[in-house]
Design a protein around this motif. Structure first.
Motif, short mmCIF file in Angstrom:
data_model
loop_
_atom_site.label_atom_id
_atom_site.label_comp_id
_atom_site.label_asym_id
_atom_site.label_seq_id
_atom_site.Cartn_x
_atom_site.Cartn_y
_atom_site.Cartn_z
N ALA A 1 0.83 -1.21 0.00
CA ALA A 1 0.00 0.00 0.00
C ALA A 1 0.86 1.25 0.00
O ALA A 1 0.57 2.23 -0.69
CB ALA A 1 -0.93 0.00 1.22
N ALA A 2 1.96 1.21 0.77
CA ALA A 2 2.87 2.37 0.81
C ALA A 2 3.54 2.57 -0.55
O ALA A 2 3.70 3.70 -1.01
CB ALA A 2 3.93 2.17 1.90
N ASP A 3 3.92 1.46 -1.19
CA ASP A 3 4.53 1.57 -2.52
C ASP A 3 3.54 2.13 -3.54
O ASP A 3 3.94 2.75 -4.52
CB ASP A 3 5.03 0.20 -2.98
CG ASP A 3 6.18 -0.32 -2.14
OD1 ASP A 3 6.85 0.51 -1.47
OD2 ASP A 3 6.41 -1.54 -2.12
N ALA A 4 2.24 1.89 -3.29
CA ALA A 4 1.21 2.42 -4.20
C ALA A 4 0.86 3.87 -3.91
O ALA A 4 0.09 4.48 -4.65
CB ALA A 4 -0.06 1.56 -4.09
N GLY A 5 1.43 4.43 -2.82
CA GLY A 5 1.22 5.84 -2.53
C GLY A 5 0.38 6.15 -1.32
O GLY A 5 0.12 7.32 -1.02
N PHE A 6 -0.07 5.11 -0.57
CA PHE A 6 -0.87 5.33 0.63
C PHE A 6 0.03 5.36 1.87
O PHE A 6 1.14 4.83 1.85
CB PHE A 6 -1.90 4.21 0.80
CG PHE A 6 -2.89 4.10 -0.32
CD1 PHE A 6 -4.02 4.90 -0.36
CD2 PHE A 6 -2.70 3.18 -1.35
CE1 PHE A 6 -4.93 4.80 -1.40
CE2 PHE A 6 -3.61 3.06 -2.39
CZ PHE A 6 -4.72 3.89 -2.42
N VAL A 7 -0.49 5.95 2.94
CA VAL A 7 0.15 5.84 4.25
C VAL A 7 -0.40 4.59 4.91
O VAL A 7 -1.62 4.39 4.96
CB VAL A 7 -0.12 7.08 5.11
CG1 VAL A 7 0.46 6.90 6.51
CG2 VAL A 7 0.47 8.32 4.46
N GLY A 8 0.49 3.72 5.38
CA GLY A 8 0.05 2.45 5.94
C GLY A 8 0.45 2.28 7.39
O GLY A 8 1.50 2.76 7.82
N VAL A 9 -0.40 1.59 8.16
CA VAL A 9 -0.13 1.27 9.56
C VAL A 9 -0.21 -0.25 9.70
O VAL A 9 -1.23 -0.85 9.35
CB VAL A 9 -1.15 1.95 10.49
CG1 VAL A 9 -0.91 1.53 11.94
CG2 VAL A 9 -1.08 3.46 10.36
N VAL A 10 0.85 -0.85 10.21
CA VAL A 10 0.87 -2.29 10.43
C VAL A 10 0.30 -2.58 11.80
O VAL A 10 0.76 -2.03 12.81
CB VAL A 10 2.30 -2.85 10.32
CG1 VAL A 10 2.30 -4.36 10.56
CG2 VAL A 10 2.91 -2.53 8.97
#
Length: 336
Positions: free
Chosen positions: A162-171
């Motif tokens: 998701a981060a690589d796609a441009g979103f901010v992600g939380v694990v």
């Protein structure tokens, strides 16, 4: 936290540093060998190419055995103004990994603090599987900026994607308070819950509603019997994925054309879109059938009126309409 950024592989980074170190070494060897007459070798008094290579290696690594030394004024000035800066550059390259880690941590902390201070009225998508990705894509199509969508998922690989796609992600697990707090769900405008399991969706809904009393929460469940439980947990809208897919399958079997139209309506930007929008000043006071878009329902306060309901006409300035709208190049995303 995972922020979108261009990814560079570790092997590529190591190879780049190695090439830079070899380049610095090569430049030093050329400088020393070109001025070999100004150096003295305690072994035989002369400096060969191998001696220049040896001297450059031990000098750049700060070993310095002292068996080869610059004795002429030119060689010593060359060491002061060229060899010493090259030594510093060489050492920076050698410790570049440590420096990069420290710099990256500082940069990430700065980005995190700036992101948190500026983030509000955003959308949190819990679960970034097929349903979560489709929901995020639809939100972006309706005008929600990508940097206003925060993805929460327990799988680090999914969040990294998701981060690589441009979103901010939380694990993390969306059922836990601290995970949703990292996603700033307390300041979110909307929460989309697309968990893989119905019991997980219920727990996420309860947690999200506890942290944010005013957010609009939309949740997805597989089984129809679990939908009332989700509504009781605080979901404003519940989508039953299995029933919805089954109804669309049945409609497509009985009427393939109607099935294609329905799929077109729920796929944003494909021709016909089912949208909800406020009415304009020019539309206030008119009947729903007089609008340019084909009005299906009128939302007035907490009530949803059919397009042919006598109470729906005339339209009031605070009304919102659910209408079928034909998209075109000139269209902008509808106001939400």
């Amino acid at each position: 936290m995972r922020f979108p950024r261009p990814a560079a592989g570790p092997l590529r980074q190591v190879a780049r540093r190695l090439l830079l170190a070899l380049l610095v070494l090569a430049v030093t060897v050329v400088i020393v060998y070109a001025d070999r007459g100004g150096y003295h070798d305690n072994a035989n008094g002369t400096v060969s190419f191998v001696d220049a290579l040896y001297y450059s290696t031990v000098t750049l690594s700060t070993t310095g055995y002292g068996d080869i030394v610059p004795y002429s004024t030119g060689a010593r000035l060359m060491n002061i103004f060229l060899i010493t800066p090259l030594r510093v550059i060489f050492l920076i390259i050698l410790v570049g990994t440590t420096l990069e880690v420290l710099t990256e941590r500082t940069r990430e902390q700065f980005r995190l603090n700036r992101w948190r201070s500026a983030l509000y009225e955003h959308v949190v998508v819990v679960g970034f599987g097929t349903k979560g990705r489709a929901a995020a894509k639809t939100l972006m199509g309706r005008g929600v900026p990508q940097d206003r969508i925060v993805v929460v998922d327990p799988d680090p690989k999914v969040v990294q994607g998701a981060a690589d796609a441009g979103f901010v992600g939380v694990v993390g697990d969306g059922t836990r308070n601290e995970v949703l707090l990292r996603a700033e769900v307390g300041r979110a405008r909307q929460v989309v819950i697309a968990a893989q399991r119905d019991d997980t969706a219920v727990l996420v809904t309860l947690t999200a509603r506890q942290l944010n009393k005013g957010a609009h929460i939309v949740a997805s469940v597989r089984e129809e019997e679990n939908a009332p439980l989700l509504r009781q947990s605080g979901a404003d809208a519940v989508i039953t994925s299995s029933s919805a897919a089954g109804r669309l399958l049945g409609l497509s079997m009985l009427s393939p054309s109607a099935g294609r139209v329905m799929d077109d309506l729920i796929t944003y930007g494909s021709g016909l879109d089912l949208i909800e929008r406020p009415i304009t000043k020019a539309e206030a006071g008119r009947a729903p059938r007089d609008l340019a878009d084909l009005v299906v329902s009128v939302k007035r306060g907490h009530r949803l009126l059919d397009h042919d309901d006598p109470e729906a006409a005339p339209l009031q300035p605070t009304d919102r309409v659910i209408a079928i709208h034909r998209t075109g190049p000139q269209d902008t995303p509808a106001a939400q």
